[in-house]
Design a protein around this motif. Structure first.
Motif, PDB file in Angstrom:
ATOM      1  N   MET A  74       0.822  -1.205   0.000  1.00 13.08           N
ATOM      2  CA  MET A  74       0.000   0.000   0.000  1.00 13.08           C
ATOM      3  C   MET A  74       0.863   1.265   0.000  1.00 13.08           C
ATOM      4  N   LYS A  75       2.001   1.217   0.692  1.00 15.27           N
ATOM      5  CA  LYS A  75       2.880   2.391   0.776  1.00 15.27           C
ATOM      6  C   LYS A  75       3.475   2.763  -0.579  1.00 15.27           C
ATOM      7  N   GLU A  76       3.667   1.785  -1.442  1.00 16.35           N
ATOM      8  CA  GLU A  76       4.351   2.070  -2.698  1.00 16.35           C
ATOM      9  C   GLU A  76       3.408   2.247  -3.884  1.00 16.35           C
ATOM     10  N   MET A  77       2.132   1.938  -3.709  1.00 18.60           N
ATOM     11  CA  MET A  77       1.180   2.037  -4.813  1.00 18.60           C
ATOM     12  C   MET A  77       1.069   3.461  -5.341  1.00 18.60           C
ATOM     13  N   GLY A  78       1.142   3.597  -6.660  1.00 19.55           N
ATOM     14  CA  GLY A  78       0.969   4.897  -7.300  1.00 19.55           C
ATOM     15  C   GLY A  78       2.230   5.708  -7.439  1.00 19.55           C
ATOM     16  N   GLU A 110      10.834   5.483  -6.778  1.00 16.58           N
ATOM     17  CA  GLU A 110      10.359   5.833  -5.439  1.00 16.58           C
ATOM     18  C   GLU A 110       9.788   4.617  -4.716  1.00 16.58           C
ATOM     19  N   SER A 111       9.062   3.773  -5.436  1.00 18.31           N
ATOM     20  CA  SER A 111       8.477   2.591  -4.796  1.00 18.31           C
ATOM     21  C   SER A 111       9.560   1.623  -4.342  1.00 18.31           C
ATOM     22  N   CYS A 112      10.618   1.485  -5.142  1.00 15.44           N
ATOM     23  CA  CYS A 112      11.726   0.608  -4.744  1.00 15.44           C
ATOM     24  C   CYS A 112      12.408   1.147  -3.483  1.00 15.44           C
ATOM     25  N   GLN A 113      12.555   2.455  -3.413  1.00 17.04           N
ATOM     26  CA  GLN A 113      13.159   3.067  -2.235  1.00 17.04           C
ATOM     27  C   GLN A 113      12.290   2.834  -1.000  1.00 17.04           C
ATOM     28  N   VAL A 114      10.967   2.950  -1.161  1.00 16.51           N
ATOM     29  CA  VAL A 114      10.045   2.723  -0.051  1.00 16.51           C
ATOM     30  C   VAL A 114      10.186   1.298   0.482  1.00 16.51           C
TER      31      VAL A 114
END
Length: 229
Positions: free
Chosen positions: A46-50, A55-59
């Motif tokens: 959920m934190k990385e969606m969108g 950025e999602s990989c970093q999250v």
């Protein structure tokens, strides 16, 4: 009756909205994280969606404290032998093809504005070139120098709006999104936004959307001044 005001064109997100690709990302991510003794959870997803891919990989790397860099994590995702094949085979979401072809047949301009990479887009569109030819423009945020910040910043949608061949105000551009970051981006761009959230998203996080639907099958075009089915 145009219950929510009249719109002149439509922008769609890609992953999780047009194509049921989120389960593919989640499954491959779980495989990579498991190698390091970490569990890729619903909350992490959920934190990385969108977000953009980088950025999602970093999250994920930060949230799970993986002993690799975000770039190494991304490379491991994309090098998985199942990655591109599974994306190519991911089905369209319910109601998508009917709606998009309906809009096209009534000469309503439709576009895609996504944080996906060119590799991801080429994979999910590889077996549906006829369907994806109905969209213009197609904005992939990471490939566009004009997009300075990805969702939840408004840049992706504003750049997309500027590429339409016809001119209209932001309030006349309807956005379809499945993520909280995408909804925030559309709101920041001054555009009405319909959210079709993943079943994993807390409904309390959907409050900024103009309208929340369980499925695109439930969309009534006439409520936004568009031709009815």
């Amino acid at each position: 009756m145009a219950r929510y005001g009249r719109v002149a064109r439509v922008i769609f997100d890609l992953d999780g909205l047009l194509v049921d690709s989120e389960p593919v990302y989640a499954e491959i991510a779980r495989k990579v994280c498991k190698k390091y003794g970490k569990e890729y959870t619903r909350e992490t997803h959920m934190k990385e969606m969108g977000l953009s891919v980088d950025e999602s990989c970093q999250v994920v790397v930060q949230a799970l404290q993986l002993p690799i860099t975000p770039e190494e994590y991304r490379l491991q995702l994309e090098s998985d032998c199942e990655y591109e094949r599974r994306l190519a085979e991911a089905p369209l979401m319910p109601g998508v093809e009917r709606l998009v072809r309906h809009l096209f047949n009534h000469h309503i301009p439709t576009a895609i504005a996504s944080s996906a990479t060119r590799t991801i887009f080429d994979s999910v569109s590889s077996k549906r070139k006829d369907f994806f030819s109905l969209f213009h423009p197609i904005i992939l945020a990471g490939e566009e120098p004009e997009v300075k910040k990805c969702k939840p910043a408004p840049d992706t949608f504003l750049v997309c709006e500027a590429r339409f061949q016809t001119k209209a105000e932001p309030k006349e551009t309807l956005v379809f999104e499945d993520s909280v970051a995408g909804v925030e981006a559309a709101v920041a761009a001054g555009m009405p936004v319909i959210m079709v959230p993943s079943k994993d998203i807390d409904i309390a996080l959907c409050g900024k959307a103009t309208l929340v639907l369980n499925s695109l099958q439930d969309f009534r075009p006439e409520e936004f001044g568009l031709p009815s089915f």
